[in-house]
Design an enzyme around this catalytic site. Structure first.
Site, mmCIF file in Angstrom:
data_model
loop_
_atom_site.group_PDB
_atom_site.id
_atom_site.type_symbol
_atom_site.label_atom_id
_atom_site.label_comp_id
_atom_site.label_asym_id
_atom_site.label_seq_id
_atom_site.Cartn_x
_atom_site.Cartn_y
_atom_site.Cartn_z
ATOM 1 N N ARG A 116 0.804 -1.223 0.000
ATOM 2 C CA ARG A 116 0.000 0.000 0.000
ATOM 3 C C ARG A 116 0.840 1.278 0.000
ATOM 4 O O ARG A 116 0.377 2.326 -0.424
ATOM 5 C CB ARG A 116 -1.007 -0.045 1.141
ATOM 6 C CG ARG A 116 -2.052 -1.147 0.884
ATOM 7 C CD ARG A 116 -3.049 -1.284 2.010
ATOM 8 N NE ARG A 116 -2.492 -1.689 3.268
ATOM 9 C CZ ARG A 116 -2.486 -2.930 3.733
ATOM 10 N NH1 ARG A 116 -3.025 -3.901 3.031
ATOM 11 N NH2 ARG A 116 -1.964 -3.203 4.898
ATOM 12 N N GLU A 148 2.616 -7.283 13.977
ATOM 13 C CA GLU A 148 1.719 -7.457 15.109
ATOM 14 C C GLU A 148 1.266 -8.912 15.227
ATOM 15 O O GLU A 148 0.903 -9.360 16.300
ATOM 16 C CB GLU A 148 0.479 -6.563 14.943
ATOM 17 C CG GLU A 148 0.791 -5.083 14.920
ATOM 18 C CD GLU A 148 1.455 -4.608 13.625
ATOM 19 O OE1 GLU A 148 2.116 -3.565 13.663
ATOM 20 O OE2 GLU A 148 1.347 -5.272 12.579
#
Length: 193
Positions: free
Chosen positions: A72, A109
């Site tokens: 992105r 994460e």
């Protein structure tokens, strides 16, 4: 630093950007509130606001390269690079770049990953901006900084469209400044990404 902390408090462009980001619960796994910027890209006005705000910030900082993080960061990096007169360098997942590359492993994460960069893409002492769509713990941005610095660039700042307040203060960016446009507006007990 969030855009609202940098004199953009009350700027209607930030609300338009925030409103254009869709939240997908339990993606890519249970417990994650995914911040989906594809809906932002479907809104040409909000998308232009993102690019314009970043260009306003960086056009006078003598940035010579904009490094975008796969995938992105590839969306926001090129228009910003073109507008400020800088080159664009993709930071890719393993095995995607031809020629000689350097790599950096980092923690996400919810796992581990690695970024690669073409060695020939960076010249010593270039001033770099790292751009991605979202920052949580800063692992991806930190790996990006390491790659650029190993190649001899000076990382001036990292920039993201979305910053997760849940992780504010935990972000590790090797002492480099971070500029974020918006925070997610709705939170619950789930982790936001």
């Amino acid at each position: 630093m969030f855009a609202v902390e940098n004199g953009l408090q009350g700027d209607p462009r930030l609300k338009a950007i925030s409103d254009a980001i869709r939240v997908i619960p339990h993606f890519p796994k249970t417990g994650i509130m995914f911040q989906d910027i594809t809906t932002l890209l479907l809104d040409p006005v909000a998308f232009k606001h993102v690019v314009d705000i970043f260009v306003d910030r960086y056009e006078h900082m003598n940035i010579s390269l904009v490094a975008g993080v796969e995938a992105r960061g590839f969306i926001f990096g090129p228009p910003i690079a073109l507008a400020i007169g800088a080159k664009f360098i993709p930071l890719r997942k393993p095995g995607k770049l031809p020629g000689k590359v350097i790599s950096e492993e980092y923690e996400l994460e919810y796992g581990r990953d690695r970024l690669e960069m073409s060695v020939e893409a960076v010249k010593s002492d270039e001033r770099a901006l790292v751009i991605d769509d979202l920052v949580a713990t800063g692992g991806t941005l930190s790996a990006s900084i390491s790659l650029l610095e190993r190649a001899g660039a000076e990382v001036v700042e990292c920039a993201c469209v979305v910053g997760l307040p849940k992780f504010k203060g935990q972000c590790k960016l090797k002492g480099k400044p971070l500029y974020v446009l918006v925070e997610p507006s709705q939170f619950d007990e789930l982790t936001t990404l």
